[in-house]
Design a protein around this motif. Sequence first.
Motif, short mmCIF file in Angstrom:
data_model
loop_
_atom_site.label_atom_id
_atom_site.label_comp_id
_atom_site.label_asym_id
_atom_site.label_seq_id
_atom_site.Cartn_x
_atom_site.Cartn_y
_atom_site.Cartn_z
N SER A 1 0.49 -1.10 -0.03
CA SER A 1 0.06 0.14 -0.11
C SER A 1 0.78 1.23 -0.07
O SER A 1 0.97 1.61 0.63
N PRO A 2 0.73 2.08 -1.37
CA PRO A 2 0.94 3.73 -0.80
C PRO A 2 1.10 4.34 0.06
O PRO A 2 2.30 5.07 0.81
N ALA A 3 0.13 4.14 0.69
CA ALA A 3 -0.02 5.03 2.80
C ALA A 3 0.83 4.20 3.07
O ALA A 3 1.18 5.10 3.82
N TYR A 4 0.86 2.74 3.05
CA TYR A 4 1.58 2.44 4.28
C TYR A 4 3.07 2.74 4.45
O TYR A 4 3.72 3.16 4.89
N GLN A 5 3.05 2.64 2.72
CA GLN A 5 4.47 2.98 2.55
C GLN A 5 5.44 4.48 3.20
O GLN A 5 6.38 5.03 3.41
N ALA A 6 4.19 6.15 2.85
CA ALA A 6 4.61 6.41 3.54
C ALA A 6 4.56 7.24 4.74
O ALA A 6 5.72 7.24 5.61
N GLU A 7 3.88 5.78 5.45
CA GLU A 7 3.50 6.27 7.51
C GLU A 7 5.13 5.10 7.20
O GLU A 7 5.76 6.07 8.66
N VAL A 8 5.39 4.20 6.92
CA VAL A 8 7.20 4.12 7.03
C VAL A 8 8.11 4.92 6.95
O VAL A 8 9.04 5.40 7.92
N LEU A 9 7.72 5.93 6.10
CA LEU A 9 8.96 6.78 5.52
C LEU A 9 8.99 8.01 6.69
O LEU A 9 9.61 8.39 7.42
N ASP A 10 7.94 8.08 7.71
CA ASP A 10 7.06 8.92 8.45
C ASP A 10 7.63 7.98 9.55
O ASP A 10 8.29 9.43 9.97
N SER A 11 7.54 7.33 9.86
CA SER A 11 8.34 6.30 10.92
C SER A 11 10.05 7.14 11.13
O SER A 11 10.49 6.46 12.46
N PHE A 12 10.85 7.27 10.61
CA PHE A 12 11.77 7.33 10.27
C PHE A 12 12.40 8.92 9.94
O PHE A 12 13.62 8.71 10.17
N LEU A 13 11.30 9.64 10.52
CA LEU A 13 11.70 10.57 10.31
C LEU A 13 12.74 11.00 11.14
O LEU A 13 12.54 10.43 12.68
N PRO A 14 13.39 12.17 11.23
CA PRO A 14 14.46 12.38 12.36
C PRO A 14 13.45 13.59 13.69
O PRO A 14 13.66 13.35 15.19
#
Length: 538
Positions: free
Chosen positions: A123-136
């Motif tokens: 899911s692209p939405a989940y991929q976006a969540e994954v990226l946000d979980s790695f924000l410094p």
Amino acid sequence: MLELLRIRDLALIEDMELEFSPGLNALTGETGAGKSFVMRAVDFLLGERMDASLVRPGKEKASVEALFVLPEGETVIRRELSAETGRSRVYINDQLSSQPTIRDMRHALVIHTSQHGQQKLLSPAYQAEVLDSFLPDPSLLTARNDALAVLNDVLERKARLVARYEEVAKQREFLEFQKKEIDRVKPRPGEEDDLEERKKILRDRERAGECLQNALNILHGEVGLLDSMTLLTREMEIIARLFPGFEDDREAIEELRMMLHDLDSRLRRGPEGQDLDDDHMGLDDIEARLFELARLKRKLKRGLDEIVDLKNEIDDSLSFLDVCALDLKALKAEEDAAAKSLKAVLTTLGRARQKAGQSLCARIVEELKDLGFSEHVKVHFEFDTRELYPGCNDLRGRLMWVPNPGQPAQPLDKIASGGELSRFLLALVTMGGDSADDHDALPTLIFDEVDAGIGGLTLNAVGARLRALADRQQTLLITHWPQLAGRADRHFLIQKEVVDGATFTRCDRLEGEGIRAELSRMAGGGEQGDALAEKLCR
């Protein structure tokens, strides 16, 4: 860390207890034996729903209990499921708690991945969540949400104001008509009841006047009662002197004469408490006013008190139309300020996402190479914009990858196989918690057949990665591969058995020869299976 798990009277499980190792724990068994159901019980314990039909037949309730070892100490969580009501109760250290509390704790206790997690990864939405979980700086997401909430609040208030303006504007002519009618009559609260009461008093006074005059006529007529009583009194005085036995009668007649004189005085004064001499309205005036009020009620189809309230509402509505332009102008200023703030936050967040995407993709590539991918594998985030408000664009990242040289970058959901997805998921899950010093501070990882669709050298790479991961934090692995199970610190065999016509799921902790026999079975049995099992047990 999950140290102990006990399941009682749930589905085919009568009483099962598993004591886990801090490292890698493997759960194996035939397909359908109930391996995944054991992990489903963990999900139930930590807040997921479960149907009451899964309580073992003949039992009042099922329970799942776990002992977690955390940096702050041991925590025992128990959840019970009622067969009769389907409701559940949660206890933390034997104190009644709530499901929201457990769900809030879950992320610190367990991370459960499965084949469902692989599909979620597409899911692209989940991929976006994954990226946000790695924000410094995760506070950027909070700032974005807060700024968006402020803007949405302004927009909602503006929309309500415009909607009310349009509604009132449509009714303006009718409202002005109602106001004109009300202003012409000028009704007062309770006026109708007051007039009816006045009318009653006036009519009572008119009737009382007639009665007063009749009473006076009786007292002072041609043969007036007072004159007759005076004559009777004189005669009784003579009779009483001559015949003393009539003295009491004389006194009674004298007393009656005095009472009649007193009545005469009071009748001449008239009744008290009904003085309306200061009221300029007569009966005709009151009837005319009541008719006017009744006609207004019929015209507006409301009670008089409702009409009085309606006038206030009309005044407020017409006043609202006059000041609405000023309110809209003030809201527009708020809207512009909120949009400006949101745009600034989104710009900062977009840059942070792009930077985090580059860093994250570099780490993913390294993980994938360790998991058997080509040395040429490439991963990057492709960003598109989602307009939250005119001029305010939210950058959303979508995973793109090139598994082999010479191929164009494509979305992960377009070209990844099941085996590739399982390794992608493993790479992402294992990238968290690297900085934790305390083994118990990291959540327990549960991999439910995440190794599906892989084999050969890739299987060895996945096994090595799981082994390294288990050295960092506790890992529970459900697998059909002996090459993975053979790396476990502790091995559990899940199997079904029938006793007296009843089916049970049981769990045995394997050691020594038991592990060797299970690995041989998983490898297909026979000489080949025994050979692989022997090799894995060295």
